[in-house]
Write an enzyme that holds these catalytic residues in place. Structure first.
Site, mmCIF file in Angstrom:
data_model
loop_
_atom_site.group_PDB
_atom_site.id
_atom_site.type_symbol
_atom_site.label_atom_id
_atom_site.label_comp_id
_atom_site.label_asym_id
_atom_site.label_seq_id
_atom_site.Cartn_x
_atom_site.Cartn_y
_atom_site.Cartn_z
ATOM 1 N N SER A 122 0.810 -1.210 0.000
ATOM 2 C CA SER A 122 0.000 0.000 0.000
ATOM 3 C C SER A 122 0.844 1.262 0.000
ATOM 4 O O SER A 122 0.318 2.359 -0.182
ATOM 5 C CB SER A 122 -0.924 0.011 1.228
ATOM 6 O OG SER A 122 -0.169 -0.104 2.417
ATOM 7 N N HIS A 143 -3.167 -3.559 -5.562
ATOM 8 C CA HIS A 143 -3.476 -3.034 -4.235
ATOM 9 C C HIS A 143 -4.969 -3.115 -3.940
ATOM 10 O O HIS A 143 -5.762 -2.312 -4.426
ATOM 11 C CB HIS A 143 -2.980 -1.589 -4.114
ATOM 12 C CG HIS A 143 -3.230 -0.990 -2.773
ATOM 13 N ND1 HIS A 143 -3.498 0.347 -2.585
ATOM 14 C CD2 HIS A 143 -3.262 -1.557 -1.531
ATOM 15 C CE1 HIS A 143 -3.683 0.575 -1.303
ATOM 16 N NE2 HIS A 143 -3.541 -0.559 -0.643
ATOM 17 N N GLU A 155 -6.132 -0.885 -7.059
ATOM 18 C CA GLU A 155 -5.160 -0.075 -7.795
ATOM 19 C C GLU A 155 -4.158 -1.020 -8.464
ATOM 20 O O GLU A 155 -3.472 -1.788 -7.784
ATOM 21 C CB GLU A 155 -4.428 0.881 -6.851
ATOM 22 C CG GLU A 155 -5.301 2.000 -6.318
ATOM 23 C CD GLU A 155 -4.554 2.930 -5.376
ATOM 24 O OE1 GLU A 155 -4.700 4.161 -5.516
ATOM 25 O OE2 GLU A 155 -3.819 2.425 -4.493
ATOM 26 N N ASN A 193 -4.014 6.150 -0.976
ATOM 27 C CA ASN A 193 -3.330 6.372 0.292
ATOM 28 C C ASN A 193 -2.686 7.753 0.373
ATOM 29 O O ASN A 193 -2.564 8.318 1.461
ATOM 30 C CB ASN A 193 -2.288 5.287 0.538
ATOM 31 C CG ASN A 193 -2.865 4.143 1.340
ATOM 32 O OD1 ASN A 193 -3.637 4.358 2.263
ATOM 33 N ND2 ASN A 193 -2.497 2.924 0.996
#
Length: 286
Positions: A122, A143, A155, A193
Protein backbone atom coordinates in the site's frame (compact mmCIF):
# COMPACT_ATOMS: atom_id res chain seq x y z
CA UNK A 1 2.91 -13.88 -21.25
CA UNK A 2 0.02 -15.97 -19.95
CA UNK A 3 -3.59 -15.01 -20.63
CA UNK A 4 -6.50 -14.60 -18.23
CA UNK A 5 -7.99 -17.88 -19.49
CA UNK A 6 -4.80 -19.71 -18.54
CA UNK A 7 -5.03 -18.67 -14.88
CA UNK A 8 -6.26 -21.68 -12.94
CA UNK A 9 -4.52 -21.24 -9.60
CA UNK A 10 -3.71 -18.16 -7.52
CA UNK A 11 -1.36 -18.27 -4.54
CA UNK A 12 -1.71 -15.61 -1.86
CA UNK A 13 1.26 -15.17 0.47
CA UNK A 14 0.52 -13.80 3.92
CA UNK A 15 -2.55 -14.87 5.92
CA UNK A 16 -3.21 -11.62 7.74
CA UNK A 17 -6.47 -9.74 7.34
CA UNK A 18 -5.66 -8.59 3.81
CA UNK A 19 -4.21 -11.89 2.60
CA UNK A 20 -7.17 -13.86 3.94
CA UNK A 21 -9.58 -11.43 2.32
CA UNK A 22 -7.82 -11.60 -1.05
CA UNK A 23 -7.77 -15.41 -0.90
CA UNK A 24 -11.50 -15.41 -0.18
CA UNK A 25 -12.14 -13.13 -3.17
CA UNK A 26 -10.01 -15.30 -5.48
CA UNK A 27 -11.68 -18.55 -4.41
CA UNK A 28 -15.17 -17.04 -4.63
CA UNK A 29 -14.33 -15.92 -8.18
CA UNK A 30 -13.71 -19.50 -9.30
CA UNK A 31 -9.93 -19.77 -8.93
CA UNK A 32 -8.21 -22.59 -7.10
CA UNK A 33 -6.53 -20.66 -4.33
CA UNK A 34 -3.65 -21.42 -2.00
CA UNK A 35 -3.17 -19.26 1.07
CA UNK A 36 0.38 -19.45 2.40
CA UNK A 37 1.85 -18.28 5.69
CA UNK A 38 4.89 -19.47 7.62
CA UNK A 39 2.85 -19.36 10.83
CA UNK A 40 0.25 -22.17 11.10
CA UNK A 41 -1.60 -20.13 13.75
CA UNK A 42 -2.17 -17.37 11.18
CA UNK A 43 -3.60 -19.92 8.75
CA UNK A 44 -6.01 -21.20 11.41
CA UNK A 45 -7.12 -17.64 12.13
CA UNK A 46 -7.57 -16.99 8.40
CA UNK A 47 -9.72 -20.12 8.00
CA UNK A 48 -11.98 -18.92 10.78
CA UNK A 49 -12.12 -15.38 9.37
CA UNK A 50 -13.05 -16.57 5.88
CA UNK A 51 -15.69 -18.97 7.19
CA UNK A 52 -17.26 -16.24 9.31
CA UNK A 53 -17.35 -13.81 6.40
CA UNK A 54 -18.99 -16.41 4.16
CA UNK A 55 -21.53 -17.26 6.88
CA UNK A 56 -22.41 -13.58 7.16
CA UNK A 57 -22.85 -13.32 3.39
CA UNK A 58 -25.17 -16.36 3.44
CA UNK A 59 -27.18 -14.92 6.36
CA UNK A 60 -27.64 -11.66 4.42
CA UNK A 61 -28.77 -13.51 1.31
CA UNK A 62 -25.74 -12.37 -0.69
CA UNK A 63 -24.41 -15.91 -1.07
CA UNK A 64 -25.98 -19.35 -1.27
CA UNK A 65 -24.86 -22.24 0.90
CA UNK A 66 -23.76 -23.99 -2.31
CA UNK A 67 -21.60 -21.00 -3.25
CA UNK A 68 -20.07 -20.99 0.21
CA UNK A 69 -19.24 -24.71 -0.03
CA UNK A 70 -17.73 -24.25 -3.50
CA UNK A 71 -15.58 -21.35 -2.31
CA UNK A 72 -14.23 -23.34 0.63
CA UNK A 73 -13.57 -26.32 -1.62
CA UNK A 74 -11.35 -24.18 -3.86
CA UNK A 75 -9.29 -22.99 -0.88
CA UNK A 76 -6.15 -24.65 0.39
CA UNK A 77 -3.89 -23.58 3.24
CA UNK A 78 -0.17 -24.25 3.59
CA UNK A 79 2.86 -23.21 5.62
CA UNK A 80 5.19 -24.76 3.00
CA UNK A 81 6.60 -22.28 0.50
CA UNK A 82 7.14 -25.18 -1.94
CA UNK A 83 3.35 -25.40 -2.32
CA UNK A 84 3.16 -21.87 -3.77
CA UNK A 85 3.03 -22.86 -7.41
CA UNK A 86 0.51 -20.88 -9.46
CA UNK A 87 -0.02 -18.78 -12.55
CA UNK A 88 -0.43 -15.66 -10.38
CA UNK A 89 1.08 -15.04 -6.97
CA UNK A 90 -0.14 -12.14 -4.82
CA UNK A 91 1.95 -11.18 -1.83
CA UNK A 92 0.38 -9.57 1.21
CA UNK A 93 3.20 -9.93 3.71
CA UNK A 94 4.75 -7.29 5.99
CA UNK A 95 5.51 -3.89 4.47
CA UNK A 96 9.24 -4.53 4.21
CA UNK A 97 10.97 -4.05 0.87
CA UNK A 98 13.66 -6.68 1.42
CA UNK A 99 11.16 -9.29 2.58
CA UNK A 100 8.94 -8.83 -0.47
CA UNK A 101 11.86 -8.98 -2.90
CA UNK A 102 13.29 -12.07 -1.19
CA UNK A 103 9.92 -13.82 -1.29
CA UNK A 104 9.45 -13.16 -5.01
CA UNK A 105 12.94 -14.44 -5.77
CA UNK A 106 12.27 -17.65 -3.84
CA UNK A 107 9.00 -18.07 -5.70
CA UNK A 108 10.71 -17.40 -9.05
CA UNK A 109 12.74 -20.56 -8.53
CA UNK A 110 9.58 -22.61 -7.88
CA UNK A 111 7.34 -21.27 -10.61
CA UNK A 112 7.07 -21.09 -14.38
CA UNK A 113 8.94 -18.22 -16.00
CA UNK A 114 5.63 -16.68 -17.11
CA UNK A 115 4.07 -16.62 -13.63
CA UNK A 116 2.90 -13.13 -12.63
CA UNK A 117 3.98 -11.64 -9.30
CA UNK A 118 1.63 -9.03 -7.83
CA UNK A 119 2.34 -7.02 -4.70
CA UNK A 120 -0.47 -5.80 -2.47
CA UNK A 121 1.83 -3.16 -1.01
CA UNK A 122 0.00 0.00 0.00
CA UNK A 123 2.97 2.31 0.29
CA UNK A 124 6.25 0.81 -0.94
CA UNK A 125 7.62 1.49 -4.41
CA UNK A 126 6.67 -1.38 -6.71
CA UNK A 127 9.57 -0.35 -8.95
CA UNK A 128 12.01 -0.89 -6.09
CA UNK A 129 10.45 -4.26 -5.24
CA UNK A 130 10.64 -5.34 -8.89
CA UNK A 131 14.21 -4.09 -9.33
CA UNK A 132 15.52 -6.83 -7.05
CA UNK A 133 13.47 -9.63 -8.61
CA UNK A 134 14.54 -11.97 -11.38
CA UNK A 135 12.70 -10.81 -14.52
CA UNK A 136 11.13 -7.64 -13.06
CA UNK A 137 8.92 -7.27 -16.14
CA UNK A 138 6.38 -9.68 -14.61
CA UNK A 139 6.05 -7.76 -11.32
CA UNK A 140 3.15 -5.33 -10.80
CA UNK A 141 1.15 -3.87 -7.96
CA UNK A 142 -2.33 -5.16 -7.13
CA UNK A 143 -3.48 -3.03 -4.23
CA UNK A 144 -6.71 -4.24 -2.65
CA UNK A 145 -8.49 -2.30 0.08
CA UNK A 146 -9.69 -3.51 3.46
CA UNK A 147 -11.95 -5.44 3.77
CA UNK A 148 -11.01 -7.03 0.46
CA UNK A 149 -14.25 -9.05 -0.01
CA UNK A 150 -16.35 -5.86 0.22
CA UNK A 151 -14.22 -3.03 -1.18
CA UNK A 152 -14.48 -2.80 -4.97
CA UNK A 153 -11.43 -0.71 -5.83
CA UNK A 154 -8.11 -2.28 -6.82
CA UNK A 155 -5.16 -0.08 -7.79
CA UNK A 156 -3.15 -1.79 -10.54
CA UNK A 157 0.32 -0.33 -10.22
CA UNK A 158 2.68 -0.26 -13.19
CA UNK A 159 6.31 -0.17 -12.11
CA UNK A 160 9.14 1.15 -14.27
CA UNK A 161 9.93 -2.36 -15.51
CA UNK A 162 6.43 -3.86 -15.62
CA UNK A 163 5.57 -5.28 -19.05
CA UNK A 164 2.37 -3.67 -20.38
CA UNK A 165 0.87 -7.13 -20.90
CA UNK A 166 1.51 -8.02 -17.26
CA UNK A 167 -0.25 -4.86 -16.08
CA UNK A 168 -3.13 -5.54 -18.47
CA UNK A 169 -3.44 -9.11 -17.17
CA UNK A 170 -3.58 -7.96 -13.53
CA UNK A 171 -6.24 -5.42 -14.53
CA UNK A 172 -8.36 -8.10 -16.23
CA UNK A 173 -7.84 -10.46 -13.30
CA UNK A 174 -9.19 -7.83 -10.90
CA UNK A 175 -12.24 -7.40 -13.15
CA UNK A 176 -12.81 -11.17 -13.17
CA UNK A 177 -12.89 -10.99 -9.36
CA UNK A 178 -15.74 -8.50 -9.52
CA UNK A 179 -13.51 -5.55 -8.66
CA UNK A 180 -13.18 -2.09 -10.16
CA UNK A 181 -9.51 -1.81 -11.20
CA UNK A 182 -7.76 1.47 -11.92
CA UNK A 183 -4.38 1.78 -13.64
CA UNK A 184 -1.96 3.96 -11.65
CA UNK A 185 1.70 4.82 -12.04
CA UNK A 186 4.13 3.86 -9.32
CA UNK A 187 4.32 6.81 -6.91
CA UNK A 188 4.37 7.13 -3.11
CA UNK A 189 0.99 6.07 -1.74
CA UNK A 190 -0.30 5.64 -5.31
CA UNK A 191 -3.59 7.61 -5.41
CA UNK A 192 -5.85 6.55 -2.54
CA UNK A 193 -3.33 6.37 0.29
CA UNK A 194 -1.72 9.63 -0.75
CA UNK A 195 -5.05 11.47 -0.65
CA UNK A 196 -6.55 9.57 2.29
CA UNK A 197 -3.52 10.16 4.54
CA UNK A 198 -4.95 13.53 5.53
CA UNK A 199 -8.30 12.01 6.43
CA UNK A 200 -6.46 10.35 9.30
CA UNK A 201 -3.81 12.94 10.08
CA UNK A 202 -6.13 15.96 10.19
CA UNK A 203 -8.60 14.02 12.35
CA UNK A 204 -5.84 13.23 14.82
CA UNK A 205 -4.70 16.86 14.83
CA UNK A 206 -8.27 17.95 15.61
CA UNK A 207 -8.47 15.48 18.50
CA UNK A 208 -5.00 16.46 19.69
CA UNK A 209 -6.12 20.10 19.83
CA UNK A 210 -9.25 18.99 21.75
CA UNK A 211 -11.62 20.32 19.11
CA UNK A 212 -13.67 17.15 19.65
CA UNK A 213 -13.21 13.59 20.90
CA UNK A 214 -12.69 10.51 18.69
CA UNK A 215 -16.34 9.43 18.67
CA UNK A 216 -17.63 12.91 17.83
CA UNK A 217 -15.19 13.33 14.93
CA UNK A 218 -16.13 9.88 13.61
CA UNK A 219 -19.85 10.60 13.94
CA UNK A 220 -19.57 13.95 12.16
CA UNK A 221 -17.64 12.51 9.21
CA UNK A 222 -19.97 9.52 8.91
CA UNK A 223 -22.97 11.87 8.91
CA UNK A 224 -21.36 13.81 6.06
CA UNK A 225 -21.19 10.70 3.86
CA UNK A 226 -18.08 8.73 4.85
CA UNK A 227 -18.85 5.07 5.54
CA UNK A 228 -16.48 5.02 8.53
CA UNK A 229 -14.95 7.73 10.63
CA UNK A 230 -11.15 8.00 10.65
CA UNK A 231 -10.59 6.59 14.15
CA UNK A 232 -12.88 3.60 13.64
CA UNK A 233 -11.24 3.00 10.27
CA UNK A 234 -7.69 3.17 11.67
CA UNK A 235 -8.71 0.62 14.32
CA UNK A 236 -10.12 -1.64 11.60
CA UNK A 237 -7.04 -1.37 9.38
CA UNK A 238 -4.68 -1.70 12.34
CA UNK A 239 -2.85 1.26 13.82
CA UNK A 240 0.49 -0.41 13.15
CA UNK A 241 -0.33 -0.85 9.46
CA UNK A 242 -1.78 2.65 9.14
CA UNK A 243 1.21 4.23 10.89
CA UNK A 244 3.66 2.31 8.69
CA UNK A 245 1.99 3.73 5.57
CA UNK A 246 2.18 7.24 7.00
CA UNK A 247 5.86 6.82 7.86
CA UNK A 248 6.57 5.47 4.38
CA UNK A 249 4.92 8.46 2.70
CA UNK A 250 6.58 10.87 5.14
CA UNK A 251 10.00 9.57 4.11
CA UNK A 252 9.09 9.30 0.42
CA UNK A 253 8.13 12.98 0.36
CA UNK A 254 11.36 14.06 2.08
CA UNK A 255 9.65 14.37 5.47
CA UNK A 256 7.14 16.95 4.33
CA UNK A 257 5.28 18.21 7.43
CA UNK A 258 1.88 17.41 5.91
CA UNK A 259 2.72 13.69 6.12
CA UNK A 260 4.28 13.72 9.60
CA UNK A 261 3.11 10.79 11.77
CA UNK A 262 0.96 11.79 14.74
CA UNK A 263 1.92 10.98 18.33
CA UNK A 264 -1.65 9.92 19.17
CA UNK A 265 -1.22 6.94 16.87
CA UNK A 266 2.50 6.33 17.43
CA UNK A 267 2.02 6.06 21.20
CA UNK A 268 -0.80 3.54 20.77
CA UNK A 269 1.31 1.38 18.49
CA UNK A 270 4.16 1.51 21.02
CA UNK A 271 1.75 0.22 23.69
CA UNK A 272 0.38 -2.52 21.43
CA UNK A 273 -3.00 -0.81 21.07
CA UNK A 274 -3.39 -1.73 17.42
CA UNK A 275 -7.17 -1.60 17.12
CA UNK A 276 -9.69 -4.37 16.67
CA UNK A 277 -7.08 -7.10 16.26
CA UNK A 278 -5.53 -6.35 19.67
CA UNK A 279 -8.76 -5.50 21.47
CA UNK A 280 -7.93 -1.84 21.94
CA UNK A 281 -6.92 1.11 19.80
CA UNK A 282 -8.63 4.49 19.70
CA UNK A 283 -11.61 2.53 21.03
CA UNK A 284 -11.83 -0.39 23.44
CA UNK A 285 -13.06 -3.65 21.89
CA UNK A 286 -12.38 -6.00 24.80
Amino acid sequence: MITLQEIKTIAVCGAGTMGAGIAQVAAASGYNTLLFDIQPAMLDKAKSQISQHLDTAVAKGKLTTADKAATLQRLQFSSRLQDCVAEVIIEAIAEQLEAKTALFNQLAELNHSEAIFASNTSSLSVSRIAAGVMDPSRVAGMHFFNPAPLMKLVEVVTAESTHPEAAALVYELAKSMGKTPVHVKDAPGFIVNRVARHYYLEAMKAAEQELADFATIDRLLESSGFRMGPFALMDLIGNDVNLAVTQSLYNAFDQAPRFAPNELQASRVAKGELGRKSGKGFYNYE
